[in-house]
Motif scaffolding. Structure first.
Motif, PDB file in Angstrom:
ATOM      1  N   TYR A   1       0.795  -1.221   0.000  1.00 42.62           N
ATOM      2  CA  TYR A   1       0.000   0.000   0.000  1.00 42.62           C
ATOM      3  C   TYR A   1       0.832   1.278   0.000  1.00 42.62           C
ATOM      4  CZ  TYR A   1      -4.470  -2.439   0.683  1.00 42.62           C
ATOM      5  OH  TYR A   1      -5.598  -3.204   0.524  1.00 42.62           O
ATOM      6  N   ASN A   2       2.069   1.205   0.499  1.00 46.07           N
ATOM      7  CA  ASN A   2       2.915   2.398   0.478  1.00 46.07           C
ATOM      8  C   ASN A   2       4.326   2.012   0.070  1.00 46.07           C
ATOM      9  OD1 ASN A   2       4.074   4.908   0.781  1.00 46.07           O
ATOM     10  ND2 ASN A   2       3.645   5.113   2.965  1.00 46.07           N
ATOM     11  N   PRO A   3       4.495   1.605  -1.194  1.00 47.44           N
ATOM     12  CA  PRO A   3       5.804   1.128  -1.649  1.00 47.44           C
ATOM     13  C   PRO A   3       6.873   2.221  -1.653  1.00 47.44           C
ATOM     14  CG  PRO A   3       4.301   1.335  -3.524  1.00 47.44           C
ATOM     15  CD  PRO A   3       3.487   1.551  -2.292  1.00 47.44           C
TER      16      PRO A   3
ATOM     17  N   ASP B   1     -11.359  13.389  -9.617  1.00 51.20           N
ATOM     18  CA  ASP B   1     -11.472  12.246  -8.713  1.00 51.20           C
ATOM     19  C   ASP B   1     -10.592  12.456  -7.468  1.00 51.20           C
ATOM     20  OD1 ASP B   1      -9.845   9.291  -8.275  1.00 51.20           O
ATOM     21  OD2 ASP B   1     -12.033   9.359  -8.050  1.00 51.20           O
ATOM     22  N   PRO B   2     -11.188  12.339  -6.247  1.00 55.41           N
ATOM     23  CA  PRO B   2     -10.398  12.593  -5.033  1.00 55.41           C
ATOM     24  C   PRO B   2      -9.166  11.711  -4.873  1.00 55.41           C
ATOM     25  CG  PRO B   2     -12.726  12.513  -4.500  1.00 55.41           C
ATOM     26  CD  PRO B   2     -12.606  12.090  -5.921  1.00 55.41           C
ATOM     27  N   HIS B   3      -9.240  10.462  -5.312  1.00 54.64           N
ATOM     28  CA  HIS B   3      -8.083   9.591  -5.160  1.00 54.64           C
ATOM     29  C   HIS B   3      -6.953  10.037  -6.084  1.00 54.64           C
ATOM     30  CE1 HIS B   3      -5.623   5.856  -5.485  1.00 54.64           C
ATOM     31  NE2 HIS B   3      -5.759   5.961  -4.187  1.00 54.64           N
ATOM     32  N   GLU B   4      -7.322  10.464  -7.306  1.00 56.06           N
ATOM     33  CA  GLU B   4      -6.303  10.960  -8.238  1.00 56.06           C
ATOM     34  C   GLU B   4      -5.722  12.283  -7.748  1.00 56.06           C
ATOM     35  OE1 GLU B   4      -7.518  10.932 -12.389  1.00 56.06           O
ATOM     36  OE2 GLU B   4      -8.652   9.080 -12.030  1.00 56.06           O
ATOM     37  N   ARG B   5      -6.546  13.106  -7.108  1.00 60.09           N
ATOM     38  CA  ARG B   5      -6.047  14.356  -6.537  1.00 60.09           C
ATOM     39  C   ARG B   5      -5.040  14.056  -5.428  1.00 60.09           C
ATOM     40  NH1 ARG B   5      -9.857  18.713  -7.530  1.00 60.09           N
ATOM     41  NH2 ARG B   5      -9.564  19.670  -5.475  1.00 60.09           N
ATOM     42  N   ALA B   6      -5.375  13.046  -4.614  1.00 61.35           N
ATOM     43  CA  ALA B   6      -4.474  12.649  -3.523  1.00 61.35           C
ATOM     44  C   ALA B   6      -3.145  12.176  -4.109  1.00 61.35           C
ATOM     45  CB  ALA B   6      -5.112  11.561  -2.678  1.00 61.35           C
ATOM     46  N   PHE B   7      -3.215  11.431  -5.199  1.00 64.76           N
ATOM     47  CA  PHE B   7      -2.018  10.931  -5.885  1.00 64.76           C
ATOM     48  C   PHE B   7      -1.149  12.105  -6.327  1.00 64.76           C
ATOM     49  CE2 PHE B   7       0.147   7.496  -8.062  1.00 64.76           C
ATOM     50  CZ  PHE B   7       0.709   8.085  -9.175  1.00 64.76           C
ATOM     51  N   ALA B   8      -1.772  13.111  -6.940  1.00 61.46           N
ATOM     52  CA  ALA B   8      -1.028  14.292  -7.400  1.00 61.46           C
ATOM     53  C   ALA B   8      -0.368  14.995  -6.212  1.00 61.46           C
ATOM     54  CB  ALA B   8      -1.961  15.260  -8.131  1.00 61.46           C
ATOM     55  N   ARG B   9      -1.115  15.169  -5.132  1.00 59.83           N
ATOM     56  CA  ARG B   9      -0.581  15.855  -3.942  1.00 59.83           C
ATOM     57  C   ARG B   9       0.554  15.058  -3.314  1.00 59.83           C
ATOM     58  NH1 ARG B   9      -6.627  17.311  -2.437  1.00 59.83           N
ATOM     59  NH2 ARG B   9      -6.655  19.479  -3.143  1.00 59.83           N
ATOM     60  N   PHE B  10       0.423  13.735  -3.315  1.00 56.68           N
ATOM     61  CA  PHE B  10       1.474  12.867  -2.775  1.00 56.68           C
ATOM     62  C   PHE B  10       2.779  13.118  -3.517  1.00 56.68           C
ATOM     63  CE2 PHE B  10       3.176   9.041  -0.826  1.00 56.68           C
ATOM     64  CZ  PHE B  10       4.117   8.616  -1.738  1.00 56.68           C
ATOM     65  N   TRP B  11       2.711  13.171  -4.844  1.00 60.96           N
ATOM     66  CA  TRP B  11       3.927  13.330  -5.639  1.00 60.96           C
ATOM     67  C   TRP B  11       4.489  14.741  -5.567  1.00 60.96           C
ATOM     68  CZ3 TRP B  11       7.031   9.617  -6.622  1.00 60.96           C
ATOM     69  CH2 TRP B  11       6.516   8.310  -6.594  1.00 60.96           C
ATOM     70  N   ILE B  12       3.615  15.732  -5.416  1.00 58.91           N
ATOM     71  CA  ILE B  12       4.081  17.104  -5.208  1.00 58.91           C
ATOM     72  C   ILE B  12       4.879  17.153  -3.909  1.00 58.91           C
ATOM     73  CG2 ILE B  12       3.307  19.440  -4.575  1.00 58.91           C
ATOM     74  CD1 ILE B  12       0.989  19.058  -6.608  1.00 58.91           C
ATOM     75  N   LYS B  13       4.349  16.539  -2.864  1.00 59.85           N
ATOM     76  CA  LYS B  13       5.032  16.515  -1.565  1.00 59.85           C
ATOM     77  C   LYS B  13       6.346  15.739  -1.692  1.00 59.85           C
ATOM     78  CE  LYS B  13       4.057  16.092   3.296  1.00 59.85           C
ATOM     79  NZ  LYS B  13       5.406  15.758   3.765  1.00 59.85           N
TER      80      LYS B  13
ATOM     81  N   VAL C   1      20.305  10.628  -6.467  1.00 60.55           N
ATOM     82  CA  VAL C   1      19.419  11.300  -7.424  1.00 60.55           C
ATOM     83  C   VAL C   1      18.936  10.306  -8.472  1.00 60.55           C
ATOM     84  CG1 VAL C   1      19.255  13.098  -9.186  1.00 60.55           C
ATOM     85  CG2 VAL C   1      20.384  13.582  -7.026  1.00 60.55           C
ATOM     86  N   ARG C   2      19.830   9.414  -8.938  1.00 63.65           N
ATOM     87  CA  ARG C   2      19.437   8.388  -9.899  1.00 63.65           C
ATOM     88  C   ARG C   2      18.322   7.530  -9.319  1.00 63.65           C
ATOM     89  NH1 ARG C   2      22.059   7.009 -14.282  1.00 63.65           N
ATOM     90  NH2 ARG C   2      21.275   4.872 -14.058  1.00 63.65           N
ATOM     91  N   GLU C   3      18.462   7.147  -8.045  1.00 62.13           N
ATOM     92  CA  GLU C   3      17.447   6.310  -7.390  1.00 62.13           C
ATOM     93  C   GLU C   3      16.114   7.037  -7.347  1.00 62.13           C
ATOM     94  OE1 GLU C   3      20.650   3.974  -4.675  1.00 62.13           O
ATOM     95  OE2 GLU C   3      19.160   5.174  -3.610  1.00 62.13           O
ATOM     96  N   LEU C   4      16.189   8.328  -7.044  1.00 61.13           N
ATOM     97  CA  LEU C   4      14.975   9.147  -6.997  1.00 61.13           C
ATOM     98  C   LEU C   4      14.279   9.183  -8.352  1.00 61.13           C
ATOM     99  CD1 LEU C   4      15.521  12.488  -5.106  1.00 61.13           C
ATOM    100  CD2 LEU C   4      13.957  10.645  -4.589  1.00 61.13           C
ATOM    101  N   LEU C   5      15.077   9.416  -9.407  1.00 55.60           N
ATOM    102  CA  LEU C   5      14.508   9.513 -10.752  1.00 55.60           C
ATOM    103  C   LEU C   5      13.832   8.197 -11.131  1.00 55.60           C
ATOM    104  CD1 LEU C   5      17.303  11.523 -12.631  1.00 55.60           C
ATOM    105  CD2 LEU C   5      15.101  12.356 -11.827  1.00 55.60           C
ATOM    106  N   LYS C   6      14.422   7.095 -10.671  1.00 56.56           N
ATOM    107  CA  LYS C   6      13.851   5.769 -10.963  1.00 56.56           C
ATOM    108  C   LYS C   6      12.473   5.646 -10.308  1.00 56.56           C
ATOM    109  CE  LYS C   6      15.301   0.930 -11.088  1.00 56.56           C
ATOM    110  NZ  LYS C   6      14.627   0.167 -10.039  1.00 56.56           N
ATOM    111  N   ILE C   7      12.403   6.034  -9.022  1.00 60.02           N
ATOM    112  CA  ILE C   7      11.116   5.971  -8.309  1.00 60.02           C
ATOM    113  C   ILE C   7      10.104   6.884  -8.978  1.00 60.02           C
ATOM    114  CG2 ILE C   7       9.939   6.511  -6.149  1.00 60.02           C
ATOM    115  CD1 ILE C   7      12.519   5.794  -4.687  1.00 60.02           C
TER     116      ILE C   7
END
Lengths: 223, 222
Positions: free
Chosen positions: A46-48, B86-98, B125-131
């Motif tokens: 759930y939080n990979p 969609d609230p879940h997609e909004r949450a996804f966007a906010r998660f990645w912004i954070k 940084v490479r690891e970050l870009l991969k994620i």
């Protein structure tokens, strides 16, 4: 009705932010205690990205990061709103929530240091932070949210219980009636709300948990 | 008549996020150049807590913190939406912004270090870009889905600033075949007409970054 689950960890203030929001809105959910020293497949699935709690799972879809979860809860269950209607007031609320999030390191440092090490600069920084909160964020209001609590109060809720524990361990009293009287009053009012009072980890257990964390840190630092 | 002002500085990715959001929504605004070495009374009045840019001032009411400003812009000017419905997609966007904002020390670390420390930073940084590529972007065209959104504006750091940081620090984080999906996103982002028309001058940005690095490294050694 879609199923709501909350993956949490009993000593974590971040878990409690979500618990408080769900309870305030009367949302039924299943609480699942995670063992962070032995992370479950469920948590990793759930939080990979962060492998942390809290995670809210709604209809099988996970949301991580407590502040992101709070916004989601507010949007999905609009009853008993926890953010103002006015866009500018909402921006102010988000500004103060972010302020708290960004200043986290000041408190982690305080938590890690022993009574002897306790840096006067660190204390000064924390007092300054509390004063800014009191003067600029709270002002003359009863709660950050106004007459009723909102997301900003929930975000700072850790001050009224977890921070008290940290102060006790550090042998200091910073959030008190002589330093920040209005903020101190806020903490008292917040803690006395039934929903909060009924949803806090046991203080003695929390302190014991803090002590064991500190011992672990000191042991690993000594290696 | 609505008055919108934006206090910003030209090399800042945080200022540009707000510029892009306003421009994508066609909101008329006055841009006010700040000098962070010599902060104006206006800035100190509008952002007393942090004294930083960007600050959006809408009908004399100031809002600070770029991500807070982005949410305000989205709510105040809802046309051409930059967040999903969609609230879940909004949450996804906010998660990645954070995610990106929380990881900015790692990204900037590559630029502020030398030698072994820099090698370690490059690896991180490479690891970050991969994620970011695998979990953030996935198979989508944009972080926000089919259209450019707030998360894309925040990740705009990568196409515009990361290369400049690499060049000023004399490192290369990615090889040409690395992160193919992210590369495609970078091209799509840069080709967006609004983004293309609102970019800092790359030569000036490079010169500025090089100079800043020298100053920062010198102060570290001192």
């Amino acid at each position: 009705m879609e199923e709501v689950k909350l993956l949490g960890f009993w000593p974590s203030p971040y878990s409690y932010r979500v618990i408080w929001a769900l309870k305030l809105k009367g949302v039924k959910y299943e609480y699942i205690e995670e063992d962070l020293s032995n992370k479950s497949d469920r948590l990793l699935q759930y939080n990979p990205v962060h492998k942390k709690i809290p995670v809210l799972v709604h209809g099988g879809k996970p949301i991580a990061e407590s502040l992101v979860i709070l916004e989601y809860v507010e949007e999905t269950w609009p009853q008993n709103p926890l953010l103002p209607k006015d866009a500018y007031e909402r921006a102010l609320a988000r500004f103060w929530i972010k302020f708290g999030a960004d200043k986290g390191p000041i408190f982690s440092a305080f938590f890690r240091s022993t009574k002897e090490e306790l840096d006067q600069n660190a204390i000064k920084e924390m007092v300054e932070y509390l004063k800014i909160l009191e003067e600029q964020a709270l002002g003359d209001k009863k709660f950050f949210g106004g007459d009723n609590i909102g997301l900003v109060d929930i975000a700072y809720g850790w001050l009224c219980h977890w921070f008290i524990g940290m102060e006790e361990m550090g042998g200091v009293k910073l959030l008190g009636p002589s330093t920040v009287p209005r903020l101190h009053a806020w903490a008292e009012n917040f803690k006395q709300l039934p929903i909060i009072q009924e949803n806090l980890p046991d203080y003695t257990k929390l302190l014991a948990h803090f002590k064991s964390l500190r011992e672990k840190n000191t042991a690993s630092d000594a290696r | 008549m609505e008055e919108v002002k934006l206090l910003g500085v030209w090399p800042s990715p945080y200022s540009y996020r707000v510029i892009w959001a306003l421009e994508l929504k066609g909101v008329k605004y006055e841009y006010v150049k700040e000098d962070l070495a010599n902060k104006s009374d206006l800035l100190l009045r509008y952002n007393p807590v942090h004294q930083k840019v960007p600050v959006l001032v809408h009908n004399e009411k100031p809002i600070a913190e770029s991500t807070v400003i982005l949410e305000y812009i989205e709510e105040t000017w809802p046309h051409n939406p930059l967040l999903p419905t969609d609230p879940h997609e909004r949450a996804f966007a906010r998660f990645w912004i954070k995610f990106l904002d929380d990881k900015s020390p790692t990204l900037v670390g590559l630029y502020l270090t030398v030698g072994e420390e820099q090698e370690k930073a490059t690896k991180e940084v490479r690891e970050l870009l991969k994620i970011i590529e695998e979990q953030g972007l996935g198979e989508k065209k944009y972080f926000g889905g089919d259209k450019i959104g707030l998360a894309d504006l925040v990740f705009g750091f990568i196409p515009v600033w990361l290369g400049v940081l690499e060049e000023s620090a004399g490192v290369k984080v990615t090889k040409p075949d690395d992160f193919p999906r992210l590369q495609v996103w970078i091209e799509n982002f840069r080709e967006n007409p609004v983004i293309k028309a609102n970019l800092p001058d790359p030569h000036q940005l490079l010169a500025h970054s090089k100079q800043k690095r020298e100053v920062l490294l010198a102060s570290k050694i001192a």
